[in-house]
Write an enzyme that holds these catalytic residues in place. Structure first.
Site, PDB file in Angstrom:
ATOM      1  N   HIS A  44     -28.391 -14.747  25.594  1.00 25.61           N
ATOM      2  CA  HIS A  44     -27.332 -14.528  26.573  1.00 25.61           C
ATOM      3  C   HIS A  44     -26.628 -15.823  26.990  1.00 25.61           C
ATOM      4  O   HIS A  44     -25.709 -15.773  27.805  1.00 25.61           O
ATOM      5  CB  HIS A  44     -27.899 -13.835  27.816  1.00 25.61           C
ATOM      6  CG  HIS A  44     -28.114 -12.362  27.628  1.00 25.61           C
ATOM      7  ND1 HIS A  44     -28.844 -11.850  26.586  1.00 25.61           N
ATOM      8  CD2 HIS A  44     -27.668 -11.293  28.337  1.00 25.61           C
ATOM      9  CE1 HIS A  44     -28.858 -10.529  26.669  1.00 25.61           C
ATOM     10  NE2 HIS A  44     -28.148 -10.170  27.713  1.00 25.61           N
ATOM     11  N   HIS A  59      -4.002   3.167  -3.519  1.00 23.75           N
ATOM     12  CA  HIS A  59      -4.202   2.726  -2.131  1.00 23.75           C
ATOM     13  C   HIS A  59      -3.483   1.409  -1.837  1.00 23.75           C
ATOM     14  O   HIS A  59      -2.682   1.337  -0.908  1.00 23.75           O
ATOM     15  CB  HIS A  59      -5.698   2.560  -1.827  1.00 23.75           C
ATOM     16  CG  HIS A  59      -5.972   1.914  -0.502  1.00 23.75           C
ATOM     17  ND1 HIS A  59      -6.036   2.633   0.665  1.00 23.75           N
ATOM     18  CD2 HIS A  59      -6.162   0.611  -0.154  1.00 23.75           C
ATOM     19  CE1 HIS A  59      -6.259   1.801   1.677  1.00 23.75           C
ATOM     20  NE2 HIS A  59      -6.349   0.569   1.193  1.00 23.75           N
ATOM     21  N   HIS A  96       0.842  -1.197   0.000  1.00 27.16           N
ATOM     22  CA  HIS A  96       0.000   0.000   0.000  1.00 27.16           C
ATOM     23  C   HIS A  96       0.883   1.255   0.000  1.00 27.16           C
ATOM     24  O   HIS A  96       1.243   1.769   1.070  1.00 27.16           O
ATOM     25  CB  HIS A  96      -0.895   0.011   1.241  1.00 27.16           C
ATOM     26  CG  HIS A  96      -1.823  -1.160   1.326  1.00 27.16           C
ATOM     27  ND1 HIS A  96      -1.381  -2.425   1.647  1.00 27.16           N
ATOM     28  CD2 HIS A  96      -3.167  -1.266   1.126  1.00 27.16           C
ATOM     29  CE1 HIS A  96      -2.415  -3.258   1.655  1.00 27.16           C
ATOM     30  NE2 HIS A  96      -3.507  -2.575   1.335  1.00 27.16           N
ATOM     31  N   GLU A  99     -17.507  -3.322  24.997  1.00 32.55           N
ATOM     32  CA  GLU A  99     -16.666  -4.519  25.082  1.00 32.55           C
ATOM     33  C   GLU A  99     -15.502  -4.500  24.091  1.00 32.55           C
ATOM     34  O   GLU A  99     -14.379  -4.881  24.427  1.00 32.55           O
ATOM     35  CB  GLU A  99     -17.513  -5.780  24.848  1.00 32.55           C
ATOM     36  CG  GLU A  99     -18.421  -6.152  26.013  1.00 32.55           C
ATOM     37  CD  GLU A  99     -19.798  -5.532  25.914  1.00 32.55           C
ATOM     38  OE1 GLU A  99     -20.673  -5.896  26.712  1.00 32.55           O
ATOM     39  OE2 GLU A  99     -19.997  -4.664  25.026  1.00 32.55           O
TER      40      GLU A  99
END
Length: 665
Positions: A471, A260, A29, A409
């Protein structure tokens, strides 16, 4: 030569080393290094505090290339500044097997790479953790020996990834004013213009989270320097939005997605050399420019020497403690604390959920390990990760040892990696095991980077009960066991919880997960043993005097069920043994003889776990019995759920007896 001309030539040295390395590798890149070379030149020659001859100096500034695909920017800088690990030959071997110059920066491959980046946004999350660690350490040891900045070079992709919002909002809340993010605002991604996919006002977004924001021309060295000076003086974290041209200098490809992630090609390389007046051969940096870079590399050596004088003035105890924590060594009282508590548990034989057992263990260990930093993703009362020693960290007080991460999280896990990478601290956190899916990219990188981060993940099975299948982890045990260099622990009682915590803390180069129960579990280990039996990964908990007809393997909460099944088999006159399996990964490190002895020769082998079967074939073979989950869970009281899904002592006994009968026939 004017200062501007000198700057341009120094920046062009970065550009062409990147161009030439990508061209030689036929992969890479080049666009970001070409576009961000001016930013990097100003930052590294005028501001960044580092010492190439002592690359791990504790008070160096941290530089994180969050946009890790632009790795040749970093490798070029490290070569030019005189880092020993990055010779010209290493640059010529870019992206080749065995080279330090991997496709994305890999922590541990060479000095000067502060973290492994590539998955976009991770570097930004790591940097938040590094900035937190700097503040924590400054509070503990004083700003005379802990006083450094964390700089990030982030691209559009880093800011689009969702983790960026978690990271930047936390950094703004905690007022991490020594965190400086430079946004390489080139407006291009792989698919083309950013405008195809995003219309976000990034400056407003950062400002809304309490950041100082500055907008500049990323090719104007005076503007870059002025912005960094403003950022250093800010009482908030700073975003410097640096407008750049990707592939700067390329006549046909600058400002396009064509530069890129692909080499420029022979013709365009030649055209770029002409456009930027760089007549030198590939990988050839003229001596005056290389000298200027090497002098810049020595600039901070004075700061390092001054720091060493200040450090020497500290009392011997402080110096020893600072060095111990930075080495990652545990304090001398750790082992004794573990053994004393283990003796107490053998006497008391408490029945408790392993999440509560973990809290009890942490109350002991946090007393003797001052560098542990706890936390939870808004689940403190459920995870039990806060102890009497861990007062909260607040925006204005970093003397505490507990971080309220909020419902973040992914950002939490990435920041924990940054804290561990910074050094001097042992981060542990709390969450529900189901949300390991949100943490997984960061956990994987912790394993890849050999970092000691510890995730306490509670509510580890259908045993959490009424919250239901959204859960209740089912596939997560197997999914996490699949990550190399990660210890996944499921302790069966409080003594195993203590042993698993000991192993997690002693594992300097391996992250750990402690999967813990919501429901109470009876003590399985009822006599004191100095040896850490969980260190074997699996061990015989209940043996048989005679050759066992049945061996039951179980982990975590299901060990209790296995023990009850053993008692029923004994009543029926069937010889059996029970093997506790707290950690698959540690079991695989044992000798072949040991593994064979634990697995044994029972004609009937049963594995029981409130998750899917995947992985248990290691113990029971392809024809063994698995008592566990075959699909998702359900909502209901946990004992009813175990009955409903057939994870009971009776189910184990029935299946074992049926198998024995079929073998007899």
């Amino acid at each position: 030569m004017t200062d501007l001309e000198k700057h341009q030539r120094m920046a062009n040295a970065i550009r062409f080393l990147a161009i030439d390395a990508v061209e030689k590798a036929k992969s890479g890149h080049p666009g970001l290094p070409m576009g961000a070379a001016d930013i990097a030149t100003v930052l590294f020659t005028e501001f960044l505090k580092f010492d190439p001859t002592a690359p791990n100096w504790a008070d160096r500034d941290r530089f994180v290339l969050s946009a890790g695909h632009g790795s040749m920017l970093l490798y070029s800088l490290l070569y030019l500044l005189g880092y020993e690990d990055f010779s010209l030959d290493e640059l010529k071997n870019f992206r080749q097997i065995g080279a330090r110059t991997a496709g994305h920066p890999e922590y541990g491959h060479g000095a000067g790479i502060e973290t492994t980046t590539g998955p976009l946004g991770q570097g930004l999350g790591n940097a938040v953790g590094m900035a937190i660690a700097e503040r924590l350490q400054a509070d503990r040891f004083g700003t005379d020996i802990v006083d450094h900045f964390t700089y990030v070079l982030a691209g559009d992709g880093c800011l689009m990834e969702g983790i960026s919002q978690e990271a930047l909002s936390l950094a703004g809340h905690l007022k991490l004013n020594k965190l400086i993010v430079i946004w390489d605002d080139n407006g291009i991604s792989i698919d083309g213009a950013i405008s195809i996919t995003d219309s976000t006002d990034q400056i407003a977004r950062f400002a809304a989270s309490g950041w100082n924001t500055i907008s500049i021309d990323g090719h104007d060295p005076a503007a870059i320097a002025s912005a960094i000076r403003q950022a250093q003086a800010s009482d908030s974290p700073t975003l410097i939005a640096a407008k750049t041209t990707i592939g700067f200098g390329s006549p046909k490809k600058a400002g396009t997605n064509g530069v890129h992630g692909s080499p420029l090609g022979t013709d365009e390389v030649a055209a770029t050399r002409e456009a930027l007046n760089w007549s030198h051969e590939p990988f050839d940096v003229p001596s005056d420019i290389l000298d200027a870079w090497r002098i810049a590399g020595l600039r901070s050596a004075h700061a390092h020497k001054d720091w060493e004088k200040r450090f020497a003035e500290k009392d011997a105890e402080t110096r020893a403690e600072f060095e111990r924590r930075n080495r990652g060594d545990l304090p001398s009282g750790f082992e004794a604390a573990v053994q004393d508590y283990k003796k107490q548990l053998a006497e008391e034989k408490p029945t408790m959920a392993t999440r509560k057992a973990s809290e009890a263990v942490l109350n002991v260990l946090n007393e003797v390990i001052p560098e542990t930093i706890g936390g939870s993703a808004d689940l403190t009362g459920s995870n039990n990760t806060k102890t009497k020693q861990t007062l909260p960290v607040t925006p204005d007080d970093f003397s505490g040892r507990y971080i309220h991460w909020g419902i973040r999280e992914h950002g939490m896990a990435a920041a924990m990696n940054g804290m561990a990478l910074h050094g001097g601290l042992i981060p542990y956190s709390g969450g529900f095991l189901i949300f390991s899916d949100y943490c997984r990219p960061s956990i994987r990188l912790a394993a890849l980077m050999n970092q000691r981060v510890i995730h306490v993940m509670t509510h580890d099975s259908i045993g959490l009960g009424e919250d239901g299948p959204t859960h209740q982890p089912v596939e997560h045990f197997a999914a996490l066991r699949a990550i190399p260099n990660l210890y996944f622990f499921r302790p069966a009682d409080v003594t195993e919880t203590l042993e698993c915590w000991q192993l997690a803390l002693e594992a300097k180069e391996t992250p750990s997960i402690l999967a813990l129960t919501r429901q109470n579990l009876a003590a399985q280990r009822t006599t004191y043993e100095e040896e850490n039996r969980c260190a074997y990964g699996a061990y015989v908990l209940i043996d048989s005097e005679d050759e066992a007809a049945v061996t039951i393997f179980a982990s975590g909460s299901e060990v209790e069920i296995a023990a009850a099944a053993h008692a029923q088999l004994a009543e029926a006159g069937i010889t059996a043994r029970v093997v506790s399996v707290p950690c698959f990964e540690l079991f695989e490190t044992q000798s072949d003889d040991y593994k064979a002895s634990v697995i044994g020769n029972s004609p009937v082998k049963v594995a029981v776990e409130a998750g899917i079967k995947m992985g248990w074939e290691r113990f029971i073979g392809t024809d063994g019995i698995f008592v566990g989950m075959k699909g998702f869970g359900a909502s209901g009281p946990y004992k009813a759920l175990y009955e409903h899904f057939g994870i009971t002592p009776e189910a184990i006994v029935s299946a074992a007896r049926d198998k024995l009968s079929s073998l007899d026939n």
